[in-house]
Design an enzyme around this catalytic site. Structure first.
Site, PDB file in Angstrom:
ATOM      1  N   TYR A  81       0.837  -1.203   0.000  1.00  0.00           N
ATOM      2  CA  TYR A  81       0.000   0.000   0.000  1.00  0.00           C
ATOM      3  C   TYR A  81       0.871   1.251   0.000  1.00  0.00           C
ATOM      4  O   TYR A  81       1.726   1.432   0.856  1.00  0.00           O
ATOM      5  CB  TYR A  81      -0.962   0.011   1.199  1.00  0.00           C
ATOM      6  CG  TYR A  81      -2.054  -1.048   1.111  1.00  0.00           C
ATOM      7  CD1 TYR A  81      -2.325  -1.717  -0.083  1.00  0.00           C
ATOM      8  CD2 TYR A  81      -2.819  -1.379   2.218  1.00  0.00           C
ATOM      9  CE1 TYR A  81      -3.311  -2.688  -0.173  1.00  0.00           C
ATOM     10  CE2 TYR A  81      -3.818  -2.342   2.146  1.00  0.00           C
ATOM     11  CZ  TYR A  81      -4.052  -2.997   0.940  1.00  0.00           C
ATOM     12  OH  TYR A  81      -5.033  -3.960   0.857  1.00  0.00           O
ATOM     13  N   SER A 182      -6.206 -13.998   1.296  1.00  0.00           N
ATOM     14  CA  SER A 182      -7.017 -12.957   0.672  1.00  0.00           C
ATOM     15  C   SER A 182      -7.260 -13.359  -0.773  1.00  0.00           C
ATOM     16  O   SER A 182      -6.371 -13.927  -1.419  1.00  0.00           O
ATOM     17  CB  SER A 182      -6.259 -11.630   0.753  1.00  0.00           C
ATOM     18  OG  SER A 182      -6.959 -10.621   0.070  1.00  0.00           O
ATOM     19  N   TRP A 252     -13.486  -6.468   1.297  1.00  0.00           N
ATOM     20  CA  TRP A 252     -12.935  -5.202   0.788  1.00  0.00           C
ATOM     21  C   TRP A 252     -13.870  -4.637  -0.274  1.00  0.00           C
ATOM     22  O   TRP A 252     -14.766  -5.326  -0.737  1.00  0.00           O
ATOM     23  CB  TRP A 252     -11.490  -5.320   0.348  1.00  0.00           C
ATOM     24  CG  TRP A 252     -11.094  -6.211  -0.796  1.00  0.00           C
ATOM     25  CD1 TRP A 252     -10.686  -7.513  -0.715  1.00  0.00           C
ATOM     26  CD2 TRP A 252     -10.989  -5.860  -2.193  1.00  0.00           C
ATOM     27  NE1 TRP A 252     -10.348  -7.990  -1.950  1.00  0.00           N
ATOM     28  CE2 TRP A 252     -10.520  -6.992  -2.883  1.00  0.00           C
ATOM     29  CE3 TRP A 252     -11.232  -4.701  -2.917  1.00  0.00           C
ATOM     30  CZ2 TRP A 252     -10.307  -7.011  -4.261  1.00  0.00           C
ATOM     31  CZ3 TRP A 252     -11.020  -4.704  -4.294  1.00  0.00           C
ATOM     32  CH2 TRP A 252     -10.565  -5.853  -4.944  1.00  0.00           C
ATOM     33  N   LEU A 255     -17.547  -0.273   0.637  1.00  0.00           N
ATOM     34  CA  LEU A 255     -18.309   0.951   0.323  1.00  0.00           C
ATOM     35  C   LEU A 255     -18.532   1.078  -1.188  1.00  0.00           C
ATOM     36  O   LEU A 255     -19.054   2.088  -1.656  1.00  0.00           O
ATOM     37  CB  LEU A 255     -17.562   2.193   0.838  1.00  0.00           C
ATOM     38  CG  LEU A 255     -17.379   2.292   2.360  1.00  0.00           C
ATOM     39  CD1 LEU A 255     -16.531   3.515   2.724  1.00  0.00           C
ATOM     40  CD2 LEU A 255     -18.727   2.362   3.073  1.00  0.00           C
ATOM     41  N   ARG A 259     -20.180   4.128  -5.109  1.00  0.00           N
ATOM     42  CA  ARG A 259     -21.147   3.981  -6.209  1.00  0.00           C
ATOM     43  C   ARG A 259     -22.594   4.129  -5.754  1.00  0.00           C
ATOM     44  O   ARG A 259     -23.454   4.578  -6.519  1.00  0.00           O
ATOM     45  CB  ARG A 259     -20.991   2.589  -6.855  1.00  0.00           C
ATOM     46  CG  ARG A 259     -19.906   2.525  -7.895  1.00  0.00           C
ATOM     47  CD  ARG A 259     -19.638   1.100  -8.323  1.00  0.00           C
ATOM     48  NE  ARG A 259     -20.806   0.411  -8.855  1.00  0.00           N
ATOM     49  CZ  ARG A 259     -20.849  -0.908  -9.087  1.00  0.00           C
ATOM     50  NH1 ARG A 259     -19.780  -1.658  -8.838  1.00  0.00           N
ATOM     51  NH2 ARG A 259     -21.937  -1.469  -9.569  1.00  0.00           N
ATOM     52  N   SER A 309     -12.380   4.320   3.250  1.00  0.00           N
ATOM     53  CA  SER A 309     -12.319   5.791   3.228  1.00  0.00           C
ATOM     54  C   SER A 309     -11.194   6.267   4.134  1.00  0.00           C
ATOM     55  O   SER A 309     -10.892   5.634   5.149  1.00  0.00           O
ATOM     56  CB  SER A 309     -13.646   6.365   3.724  1.00  0.00           C
ATOM     57  OG  SER A 309     -13.539   7.767   3.832  1.00  0.00           O
TER      58      SER A 309
HETATM   59  N1  LIG Z   1      -7.191  -7.863  -0.178  1.00  0.00           N
HETATM   60  C1  LIG Z   1      -7.225  -7.132  -1.268  1.00  0.00           C
HETATM   61  O1  LIG Z   1      -6.879  -7.573  -2.377  1.00  0.00           O
HETATM   62  C2  LIG Z   1      -7.682  -5.705  -1.157  1.00  0.00           C
HETATM   63  C3  LIG Z   1      -7.914  -4.936  -2.308  1.00  0.00           C
HETATM   64  C4  LIG Z   1      -8.331  -3.622  -2.149  1.00  0.00           C
HETATM   65  C5  LIG Z   1      -8.527  -3.107  -0.869  1.00  0.00           C
HETATM   66  N2  LIG Z   1      -8.270  -3.868   0.234  1.00  0.00           N
HETATM   67  C6  LIG Z   1      -8.461  -3.351   1.612  1.00  0.00           C
HETATM   68  O2  LIG Z   1      -9.785  -2.954   1.766  1.00  0.00           O
HETATM   69  C7  LIG Z   1      -9.862  -1.558   2.095  1.00  0.00           C
HETATM   70  C8  LIG Z   1     -11.072  -0.955   1.434  1.00  0.00           C
HETATM   71  O3  LIG Z   1     -11.024  -1.187   0.060  1.00  0.00           O
HETATM   72  P1  LIG Z   1     -11.433  -0.159  -1.047  1.00  0.00           P
HETATM   73  O4  LIG Z   1     -10.679   1.088  -0.863  1.00  0.00           O
HETATM   74  O5  LIG Z   1     -11.313  -0.904  -2.311  1.00  0.00           O
HETATM   75  O6  LIG Z   1     -12.965   0.003  -0.801  1.00  0.00           O
HETATM   76  P2  LIG Z   1     -14.088   1.043  -0.389  1.00  0.00           P
HETATM   77  O7  LIG Z   1     -14.117   1.220   1.077  1.00  0.00           O
HETATM   78  O8  LIG Z   1     -15.274   0.510  -1.083  1.00  0.00           O
HETATM   79  O9  LIG Z   1     -13.723   2.424  -1.111  1.00  0.00           O
HETATM   80  C9  LIG Z   1     -12.987   3.432  -0.521  1.00  0.00           C
HETATM   81  C10 LIG Z   1     -12.777   4.524  -1.552  1.00  0.00           C
HETATM   82  O10 LIG Z   1     -14.050   4.967  -2.010  1.00  0.00           O
HETATM   83  C11 LIG Z   1     -14.183   6.362  -1.808  1.00  0.00           C
HETATM   84  N3  LIG Z   1     -15.585   6.635  -1.429  1.00  0.00           N
HETATM   85  C12 LIG Z   1     -16.343   5.943  -0.544  1.00  0.00           C
HETATM   86  N4  LIG Z   1     -17.583   6.501  -0.495  1.00  0.00           N
HETATM   87  C13 LIG Z   1     -17.578   7.543  -1.349  1.00  0.00           C
HETATM   88  C14 LIG Z   1     -18.562   8.498  -1.749  1.00  0.00           C
HETATM   89  N5  LIG Z   1     -19.809   8.490  -1.252  1.00  0.00           N
HETATM   90  N6  LIG Z   1     -18.213   9.419  -2.670  1.00  0.00           N
HETATM   91  C15 LIG Z   1     -16.963   9.445  -3.188  1.00  0.00           C
HETATM   92  N7  LIG Z   1     -15.979   8.573  -2.841  1.00  0.00           N
HETATM   93  C16 LIG Z   1     -16.294   7.630  -1.947  1.00  0.00           C
HETATM   94  C17 LIG Z   1     -13.222   6.691  -0.694  1.00  0.00           C
HETATM   95  O11 LIG Z   1     -12.839   8.028  -0.780  1.00  0.00           O
HETATM   96  P3  LIG Z   1     -12.546   8.902   0.550  1.00  0.00           P
HETATM   97  O12 LIG Z   1     -11.258   8.381   1.101  1.00  0.00           O
HETATM   98  O13 LIG Z   1     -12.454  10.277  -0.022  1.00  0.00           O
HETATM   99  O14 LIG Z   1     -13.701   8.721   1.471  1.00  0.00           O
HETATM  100  C18 LIG Z   1     -12.071   5.733  -0.964  1.00  0.00           C
HETATM  101  O15 LIG Z   1     -11.229   6.248  -1.982  1.00  0.00           O
HETATM  102  C19 LIG Z   1      -8.519  -0.982   1.680  1.00  0.00           C
HETATM  103  O16 LIG Z   1      -8.134   0.140   2.433  1.00  0.00           O
HETATM  104  C20 LIG Z   1      -7.598  -2.147   1.950  1.00  0.00           C
HETATM  105  O17 LIG Z   1      -7.240  -2.187   3.324  1.00  0.00           O
HETATM  106  C21 LIG Z   1      -7.868  -5.159   0.099  1.00  0.00           C
END
Ligand SMILES: NC(=O)c1ccc[n+]([C@@H]2O[C@H](COP(=O)([O-])OP(=O)(O)OC[C@H]3O[C@@H](n4cnc5c(N)ncnc54)[C@H](OP(=O)(O)O)[C@@H]3O)[C@@H](O)[C@H]2O)c1
Length: 344
Positions: A81, A182, A252, A255, A259, A309
């Site tokens: 990351y 994962s 993961w 959120l 969308r 987020s």
């Molecule tokens: N194991 C894996 O392969 C894997 C892959 C990806 C992620 N992960 C883990 O899972 C965590 C979460 O994953 P993710 O980041 O993919 O998922 P997420 O929680 O669905 O999305 C977070 C992103 O969406 C944005 N967001 C959320 N609500 C929003 C809204 N209403 N309007 C605009 N933007 C919005 C956030 O921006 P803001 O920050 O501005 O709120 C952030 O950039 C990561 O931090 C990581 O630890 C694991």
């Protein structure tokens, strides 16, 4: 540039909030684990070798404080990351406030390698790489122990016996307490598990209203409609395997990257689900983020959503998930709206 925030002490996590939900599989091993996890992928700045700045530390501090405020104790990292900076910035927070380490469950992942002189971007679950990557994470985090280490993605060239040796070495040296995976399906977990002398405790994969495949795998496997989501078949039995084995499912993209929780849907196909999320949020007096996460948490696998987020206000809004238990009808209405057509 982020607004510089004071990097003083953190408030105590509210354990009443953490413990309000029915118990998670992971709480059998790590009782302090919270129902929601915080994903640290958004910390540390850009995905390059530029050093992190004091602004990044302040940004991380505000996000971690917001997460602690809503009762989060599990913090999810990966060595990749922001190219190691997420762990380094988090390590900086723990150096400035050493008591933080004992109040949280620290998880990281390894196994993805960026392109270098030896090859393109690739997965590496060799014994040497797992051990070296875990040790590098410990150095960046400035801690002696990870509570959980996950293998980030399945590696076609993996040898489960080698992985078992890496796990044993890290555990015997006190560097990692528990291990998980994962993005692996039931067959891969079973294949790996046969060689291990300790159980896998977590599987973290993409799941939520924006990624229905793990659920679709169970509802449409014997139906022609499954062809509409070809990826879902690979997930057949994965949730059930985790439930049967007491493996914590972490979601993961919980959120769905915004969308369904914002004021407009970029893709018109998302609009019905977005409107329903808004309607349920208003009906129950919670945030739209709360509805999205409550949808995951309503599943009997006791799914632990990982919040991605890094905005304090949005992180705090996620805490509303702990106040809401969706009815069966509401859960299915969201499922149907997100999949875009009625179930068979
Ligand atoms: N194991 C894996 O392969 C894997 C892959 C990806 C992620 N992960 C883990 O899972 C965590 C979460 O994953 P993710 O980041 O993919 O998922 P997420 O929680 O669905 O999305 C977070 C992103 O969406 C944005 N967001 C959320 N609500 C929003 C809204 N209403 N309007 C605009 N933007 C919005 C956030 O921006 P803001 O920050 O501005 O709120 C952030 O950039 C990561 O931090 C990581 O630890 C694991």
């Amino acid at each position: 540039m982020h607004q510089a925030a004071p990097c003083g002490s953190f408030a105590q996590p509210d354990l009443r909030i953490s413990m309000a939900q029915p118990s998670l599989p992971l709480q059998q091993l790590l009782p302090a684990t919270s129902p929601l996890a915080f994903g640290c992928m958004g910390l540390g700045g850009s995905w390059d070798d530029a050093p992190y700045t004091e602004d990044h530390v302040a940004h991380a501090h505000a996000a971690v404080e917001a997460a602690l405020d809503i009762g989060v104790t599990l913090f999810d990292h990966a060595d990749i990351y922001t190219r190691g900076k997420a762990e380094s910035v988090f390590g900086e927070l723990m150096r400035r406030q050493p008591s933080l380490r004992d109040r949280i469950v620290l998880q990281s992942k390894c196994g993805i390698r960026f392109a270098d002189d030896e090859g393109p971007k690739r997965f590496d679950l060799s014994r040497e790489y797992i051990v070296a990557a875990a040790e590098a994470s410990l150095r960046r985090l400035g801690t002696e122990r990870l509570d959980i280490l996950l293998l980030h993605r399945p590696d076609p060239l993996w040898e489960p016996e080698e992985i078992a040796l890496a796990f044993r070495q890290l555990r015997e040296q006190g560097k990692v307490l528990h291990f998980g995976v994962s993005n692996m399906n039931a067959a891969q977990m079973a294949w790996l598990g046969r060689s291990l002398d300790q159980p896998l405790v977590v599987n973290q994969f993409e799941m939520g209203l924006g990624h229905l495949e793990p659920i679709e795998a169970g509802t449409t496997f014997n139906d022609g409609q499954a062809a509409a989501r070809p990826g879902s078949l690979a997930w057949s039995g994965t949730l059930e395997h985790c439930q049967q084995q007491g493996i914590q499912v972490q979601a993961w993209a919980s959120l769905a990257r915004g969308r369904f929780s914002g004021d407009t849907a970029k893709d018109p196909a998302d609009e019905p689900a977005r409107r329903l999320v808004q309607e349920l949020a208003q009906r129950h007096g919670v945030s739209t983020e709360g509805v999205l996460l409550a949808w995951l948490m309503r599943h009997p696998a006791r799914i632990q959503p990982v919040i991605g987020s890094s905005q304090p206000a949005r992180i705090r809004a996620c805490g509303d998930a702990l106040k809401l238990t969706l009815t069966r009808g509401e859960w299915y209405a969201l499922y149907e709206a997100a999949r875009g057509r009625a179930l068979p």
